[in-house]
Design a protein around this motif. Structure first.
Motif, mmCIF file in Angstrom:
data_model
loop_
_atom_site.group_PDB
_atom_site.id
_atom_site.type_symbol
_atom_site.label_atom_id
_atom_site.label_comp_id
_atom_site.label_asym_id
_atom_site.label_seq_id
_atom_site.Cartn_x
_atom_site.Cartn_y
_atom_site.Cartn_z
ATOM 1 N N ILE A 119 34.968 29.773 34.332
ATOM 2 C CA ILE A 119 35.466 31.093 34.725
ATOM 3 C C ILE A 119 35.318 32.097 33.584
ATOM 4 C CG2 ILE A 119 37.565 32.370 35.332
ATOM 5 C CD1 ILE A 119 38.423 29.903 36.963
ATOM 6 N N ARG A 120 35.534 31.655 32.352
ATOM 7 C CA ARG A 120 35.458 32.584 31.221
ATOM 8 C C ARG A 120 34.046 33.116 31.000
ATOM 9 N NH1 ARG A 120 37.248 27.894 27.346
ATOM 10 N NH2 ARG A 120 35.309 26.751 27.021
ATOM 11 N N ASP A 121 33.050 32.431 31.567
ATOM 12 C CA ASP A 121 31.661 32.864 31.406
ATOM 13 C C ASP A 121 31.176 33.734 32.563
ATOM 14 O OD1 ASP A 121 31.416 31.481 28.979
ATOM 15 O OD2 ASP A 121 30.976 29.606 30.030
ATOM 16 N N LEU A 122 32.016 33.948 33.550
ATOM 17 C CA LEU A 122 31.670 34.838 34.657
ATOM 18 C C LEU A 122 31.810 36.288 34.225
ATOM 19 C CD1 LEU A 122 33.614 33.106 37.597
ATOM 20 C CD2 LEU A 122 31.182 32.866 37.060
ATOM 21 N N GLY A 172 40.103 35.465 40.982
ATOM 22 C CA GLY A 172 41.556 35.628 40.960
ATOM 23 C C GLY A 172 42.120 36.085 42.291
ATOM 24 N N ILE A 173 41.434 36.998 42.948
ATOM 25 C CA ILE A 173 41.895 37.477 44.257
ATOM 26 C C ILE A 173 41.869 36.342 45.274
ATOM 27 C CG2 ILE A 173 41.307 38.994 46.198
ATOM 28 C CD1 ILE A 173 40.302 41.033 44.063
ATOM 29 N N ALA A 174 40.780 35.566 45.262
ATOM 30 C CA ALA A 174 40.686 34.437 46.194
ATOM 31 C C ALA A 174 41.796 33.423 45.935
ATOM 32 C CB ALA A 174 39.317 33.773 46.076
ATOM 33 N N ALA A 175 42.051 33.116 44.660
ATOM 34 C CA ALA A 175 43.109 32.152 44.338
ATOM 35 C C ALA A 175 44.475 32.651 44.803
ATOM 36 C CB ALA A 175 43.122 31.878 42.835
ATOM 37 N N ALA A 176 44.676 33.970 44.769
ATOM 38 C CA ALA A 176 45.944 34.539 45.244
ATOM 39 C C ALA A 176 46.115 34.359 46.752
ATOM 40 C CB ALA A 176 46.014 36.023 44.883
ATOM 41 N N LEU A 177 45.002 34.203 47.450
ATOM 42 C CA LEU A 177 45.044 34.089 48.910
ATOM 43 C C LEU A 177 45.035 32.641 49.400
ATOM 44 C CD1 LEU A 177 42.543 36.946 49.799
ATOM 45 C CD2 LEU A 177 44.958 36.868 50.455
ATOM 46 N N LEU A 198 44.160 33.433 35.269
ATOM 47 C CA LEU A 198 43.120 32.437 35.483
ATOM 48 C C LEU A 198 43.218 31.299 34.469
ATOM 49 C CD1 LEU A 198 40.156 34.935 35.922
ATOM 50 C CD2 LEU A 198 41.379 33.758 37.764
ATOM 51 N N ILE A 199 42.772 30.118 34.867
ATOM 52 C CA ILE A 199 42.606 29.008 33.924
ATOM 53 C C ILE A 199 41.122 29.004 33.593
ATOM 54 C CG2 ILE A 199 42.952 26.547 33.502
ATOM 55 C CD1 ILE A 199 44.987 26.541 35.778
ATOM 56 N N ASP A 200 40.765 29.726 32.541
ATOM 57 C CA ASP A 200 39.365 30.091 32.371
ATOM 58 C C ASP A 200 38.470 29.005 31.794
ATOM 59 O OD1 ASP A 200 40.115 30.096 29.718
ATOM 60 O OD2 ASP A 200 39.581 32.192 29.335
ATOM 61 N N PHE A 201 39.054 27.838 31.429
ATOM 62 C CA PHE A 201 38.201 26.741 30.969
ATOM 63 C C PHE A 201 37.797 25.822 32.125
ATOM 64 C CE2 PHE A 201 42.646 25.503 30.197
ATOM 65 C CZ PHE A 201 42.734 24.326 30.929
ATOM 66 N N LEU A 202 38.185 26.204 33.346
ATOM 67 C CA LEU A 202 37.753 25.489 34.549
ATOM 68 C C LEU A 202 36.601 26.234 35.219
ATOM 69 C CD1 LEU A 202 41.214 24.659 36.212
ATOM 70 C CD2 LEU A 202 39.868 23.216 34.667
ATOM 71 N N THR A 203 35.832 25.534 36.036
ATOM 72 C CA THR A 203 34.891 26.216 36.927
ATOM 73 C C THR A 203 35.689 26.802 38.088
ATOM 74 O OG1 THR A 203 34.503 24.286 38.334
ATOM 75 C CG2 THR A 203 33.093 24.539 36.371
ATOM 76 N N PRO A 204 35.129 27.762 38.825
ATOM 77 C CA PRO A 204 35.848 28.279 39.995
ATOM 78 C C PRO A 204 36.254 27.175 40.971
ATOM 79 C CG PRO A 204 34.040 29.742 39.462
ATOM 80 C CD PRO A 204 33.895 28.538 38.569
ATOM 81 N N GLU A 205 35.341 26.211 41.208
ATOM 82 C CA GLU A 205 35.664 25.124 42.139
ATOM 83 C C GLU A 205 36.873 24.331 41.658
ATOM 84 O OE1 GLU A 205 31.178 25.733 42.679
ATOM 85 O OE2 GLU A 205 32.651 25.889 41.060
ATOM 86 N N LYS A 258 56.003 32.131 48.849
ATOM 87 C CA LYS A 258 55.723 33.224 49.795
ATOM 88 C C LYS A 258 54.760 34.260 49.244
ATOM 89 C CE LYS A 258 60.526 32.931 51.430
ATOM 90 N NZ LYS A 258 61.787 33.681 51.602
ATOM 91 N N VAL A 259 54.518 34.198 47.923
ATOM 92 C CA VAL A 259 53.820 35.289 47.251
ATOM 93 C C VAL A 259 52.531 34.798 46.594
ATOM 94 C CG1 VAL A 259 53.986 37.060 45.452
ATOM 95 C CG2 VAL A 259 56.009 36.451 46.805
ATOM 96 N N GLY A 260 51.436 35.530 46.836
ATOM 97 C CA GLY A 260 50.192 35.313 46.110
ATOM 98 C C GLY A 260 49.921 36.543 45.271
ATOM 99 N N SER A 261 49.462 36.351 44.038
ATOM 100 C CA SER A 261 49.293 37.515 43.167
ATOM 101 C C SER A 261 48.146 37.328 42.190
ATOM 102 C CB SER A 261 50.589 37.791 42.384
ATOM 103 O OG SER A 261 50.906 36.685 41.561
ATOM 104 N N PHE A 262 47.561 38.453 41.813
ATOM 105 C CA PHE A 262 46.589 38.484 40.725
ATOM 106 C C PHE A 262 46.704 39.841 40.048
ATOM 107 C CE2 PHE A 262 42.309 39.261 38.937
ATOM 108 C CZ PHE A 262 42.314 38.229 38.005
ATOM 109 N N LEU A 263 47.158 39.826 38.804
ATOM 110 C CA LEU A 263 47.307 41.069 38.059
ATOM 111 C C LEU A 263 46.189 41.257 37.046
ATOM 112 C CD1 LEU A 263 51.158 41.309 37.359
ATOM 113 C CD2 LEU A 263 49.867 41.859 39.425
ATOM 114 N N ASP A 264 45.807 40.190 36.355
ATOM 115 C CA ASP A 264 44.738 40.300 35.357
ATOM 116 C C ASP A 264 44.203 38.909 35.038
ATOM 117 O OD1 ASP A 264 46.471 39.074 33.406
ATOM 118 O OD2 ASP A 264 47.377 41.024 33.035
ATOM 119 N N GLU A 265 43.244 38.864 34.120
ATOM 120 C CA GLU A 265 42.555 37.609 33.822
ATOM 121 C C GLU A 265 43.475 36.544 33.222
ATOM 122 O OE1 GLU A 265 41.428 40.595 33.075
ATOM 123 O OE2 GLU A 265 39.607 40.761 34.289
ATOM 124 N N SER A 266 44.631 36.940 32.725
ATOM 125 C CA SER A 266 45.551 35.942 32.158
ATOM 126 C C SER A 266 46.073 34.989 33.238
ATOM 127 C CB SER A 266 46.724 36.633 31.460
ATOM 128 O OG SER A 266 47.572 37.278 32.392
#
Length: 231
Positions: free
Chosen positions: A130-133, A142-147, A84-91, A74-82
């Motif tokens: 992601i880590r290079d963005l 992160g906000i998009a992934a929460a949605l 994210l899975i930063d070794f992936l591309t956004p796609e 029921k919940v989507g969230s983004f608090l900080d960069e932790s």
């Protein structure tokens, strides 16, 4: 509905949060403001069962959140960069997150299409990890992934920080549209009083872990908050 009851958190015997009773209704847009160290992020982490309460509990729709999983869909969230899975591309990250929530490739593609204005051509197709963005584009990701799960409740900690002015305006517009069209409940913390009063219908002020103000947003709310923090 989110209910916090007798909720406390202590670190080294020092209280950083003490919320005797707080209820956030379904579909409510709830803003949390306070100076550094007020307990905002601690409160969000307790709601998300990322840390253990020293006492008390949080319930979502009547179910305890601590050490349980039923509420998570029921919940989507983004608090900080932790988050994210930063070794992936956004796609790759969006595809992974979407599939976790049972979304089809078509669902994910349609969602990403709906985020095009917010992304502003800076997230997809860059071939960057992601880590290079930039920090701002990591936040957008992160906000998009929460949605992507189409949550009933969205929890964002300082979502406007690191965003450029255009992205801040687009984010406010998007959040207000989600409130109207999907009745999405929102918990948003921000140091920017202008942003939070433009998005949230109710604002709680935390000071040293305690709720010191709980007000419904009106035309005078911004001035009231500015006056409070100006002391």
């Amino acid at each position: 509905m989110i209910e916090a009851t007798n909720l406390t958190k202590l670190y080294g015997g020092v209280s950083v949060l003490n919320v005797p009773s707080l209820t956030i209704a379904d579909g409510e847009s709830f803003g949390l403001v306070g100076n550094n160290g007020a307990g905002k992020t601690t409160f969000f982490r307790l709601i998300l069962d990322l840390i253990e309460a020293s006492s008390g509990e949080v319930r979502i729709d009547g179910e305890k959140v601590a050490r349980r999983d039923d509420w998570k869909s029921k919940v989507g969230s983004f608090l900080d960069e932790s988050f994210l899975i930063d070794f992936l591309t956004p796609e790759e990250y969006f595809n992974f997150t979407g599939k976790v929530y049972g979304k089809s490739e078509g669902d994910i593609a349609a969602f990403l299409e709906s985020m095009k204005e917010f992304f502003n051509g800076e997230i997809l197709g860059s071939k960057k990890l992601i880590r290079d963005l930039s920090k701002g584009n990591q936040k957008k990701t992160g906000i998009a992934a929460a949605l992507i799960s189409d949550p009933q409740i969205l929890i964002l900690d300082e979502p406007f920080t690191a965003l450029d002015p255009t992205s801040q305006i687009r984010l406010k517009r998007m959040l207000n549209e989600l409130k109207t069209t999907k009745n999405m409940g929102m918990l948003i913390s921000s140091h920017d009083l202008n942003h939070v009063t433009e998005v949230c219908d109710r604002i709680v002020v935390l000071e040293k872990g305690w709720v010191v103000k709980d007000i419904h947003t009106t035309e005078s709310t911004l001035k009231e908050l500015e006056s409070y923090f100006a002391v």
